[in-house]
Design a protein around this motif. Sequence first.
Motif, PDB file in Angstrom:
ATOM      1  N   SER A  69       0.855  -1.186   0.000  1.00  0.00           N
ATOM      2  CA  SER A  69       0.000   0.000   0.000  1.00  0.00           C
ATOM      3  C   SER A  69       0.888   1.232   0.000  1.00  0.00           C
ATOM      4  O   SER A  69       2.096   1.130   0.229  1.00  0.00           O
ATOM      5  CB  SER A  69      -0.892   0.000   1.248  1.00  0.00           C
ATOM      6  N   SER A  81      -1.325   5.391   3.274  1.00  0.00           N
ATOM      7  CA  SER A  81      -2.117   4.248   3.764  1.00  0.00           C
ATOM      8  C   SER A  81      -1.513   3.576   4.991  1.00  0.00           C
ATOM      9  O   SER A  81      -2.248   3.126   5.871  1.00  0.00           O
ATOM     10  CB  SER A  81      -2.272   3.194   2.655  1.00  0.00           C
ATOM     11  N   PRO A 139       5.400  -1.515  -2.711  1.00  0.00           N
ATOM     12  CA  PRO A 139       4.378  -1.064  -3.659  1.00  0.00           C
ATOM     13  C   PRO A 139       5.014  -0.412  -4.887  1.00  0.00           C
ATOM     14  O   PRO A 139       4.299   0.026  -5.791  1.00  0.00           O
ATOM     15  CB  PRO A 139       3.607  -0.009  -2.846  1.00  0.00           C
ATOM     16  N   ILE A 179       2.151   1.114  -9.312  1.00  0.00           N
ATOM     17  CA  ILE A 179       1.222   0.474 -10.249  1.00  0.00           C
ATOM     18  C   ILE A 179       0.039   1.409 -10.488  1.00  0.00           C
ATOM     19  O   ILE A 179      -0.533   1.467 -11.566  1.00  0.00           O
ATOM     20  CB  ILE A 179       0.696  -0.867  -9.682  1.00  0.00           C
ATOM     21  N   THR A 183       2.140   7.151  -5.176  1.00  0.00           N
ATOM     22  CA  THR A 183       3.278   6.800  -4.305  1.00  0.00           C
ATOM     23  C   THR A 183       4.610   7.324  -4.853  1.00  0.00           C
ATOM     24  O   THR A 183       5.363   8.003  -4.139  1.00  0.00           O
ATOM     25  CB  THR A 183       3.363   5.269  -4.089  1.00  0.00           C
ATOM     26  N   THR A 191       5.728  -9.543  -7.925  1.00  0.00           N
ATOM     27  CA  THR A 191       4.759  -8.915  -7.014  1.00  0.00           C
ATOM     28  C   THR A 191       3.627  -8.208  -7.742  1.00  0.00           C
ATOM     29  O   THR A 191       2.760  -7.618  -7.094  1.00  0.00           O
ATOM     30  CB  THR A 191       5.436  -7.893  -6.064  1.00  0.00           C
TER      31      THR A 191
END
Length: 323
Positions: A201, A206, A232, A239, A243, A295
């Motif tokens: 996250s 988050s 992440p 993704i 972030t 991942t």
Amino acid sequence: MTQPIRRILALTGGVGGAKLALGLANTLNPGQVTFVVNTGDDFEHLGLRICPDIDTLLYTLSNEANPDTGWGRRNETWHCLEALGQLGGETWFRLGDRDLATHLIRTTALTAGASLTTVTQRLSERLGIQHPVLPMCDQNVATMIGSTAGEMAFQHYFVRERCAPNVTGFRFQGSEQATLSPALQELLTAPDLDGILICPSNPFLSVDPILAVPGMRAALKAARAPVVAISPIIQGAAIKGPTAKIMAELGLPQDALAVARHYGDLLDGFILDSHDASLLEDVRGSGLDAIATPTLMLTLQDKMNLAKVAVDFVNEITTSNTP
Ligand code: GDP
């Protein structure tokens, strides 16, 4: 020889975290994993208490998540929103008709005095979810975004401004008054807690709000169970969501190593993507156990595969730490 995992606690935010959570829920039985969810995104809107990350997780675990939007419920209609617009109401935060039912039930129960933990449990049960889902706390905490355009509430930054402002820092308003709920306290000190996973996250928006609940960080560190985060960031990019943009704005390198460093001494282990295997030595150099594995979670099988690898990794760390 490793023993089967007894209990895992997984910290999660919204969409990224919920993907791994679904993998975990399909891999471990309900007694083996509990999800602890960020509530820093929660806010009041149109008189309703909205908990976006809790709802993303509940809808994902109950197969109710909307695959087209990535948020809200599937088979959604928008009659209420249309009527709101016609009447001059606020429509920047899109609430679907079916989704509204969740907010109505939650707000009514909270107003009648139920805790967010209890309300979340009731909603979970009604949605047929077996794995326990706990909010990070029962008090209202609001993530505030410091930006070059001034400080703004989370949803104004995330939804209304579409993450455009340049971020300078964060504040978790109300976190000083927050406390660990009895359910969380029990979990964090459970003798059969074998691992703590930090889902992939957003670390700033988050996970940090969860860690800001007084006593949370200390309890996670004090737990005998190892704490393992999943990156992440893959190949320097997120993704989805801001972030990587936030990392750049805060002057941090945009890579998985910077995520591991951000969590610092909270972690015992770190999982990065196979594409970032070149960072393994640096992560290990900072004193962490680390592995590289695929991942990117596109299918349910991807989610289950990563869940299994993460649980096995936690188990290995536990076993190697046990005298
Ligand atoms: P939000 O609250 O809805 O933004 O969701 P989260 O904070 O839980 O997740 C956002 C983060 O999830 C972003 O940094 C994404 O890069 C990350 N993410 C999303 N999908 C994946 C994935 O399949 N694999 C990995 N490793 N990270 C992901």
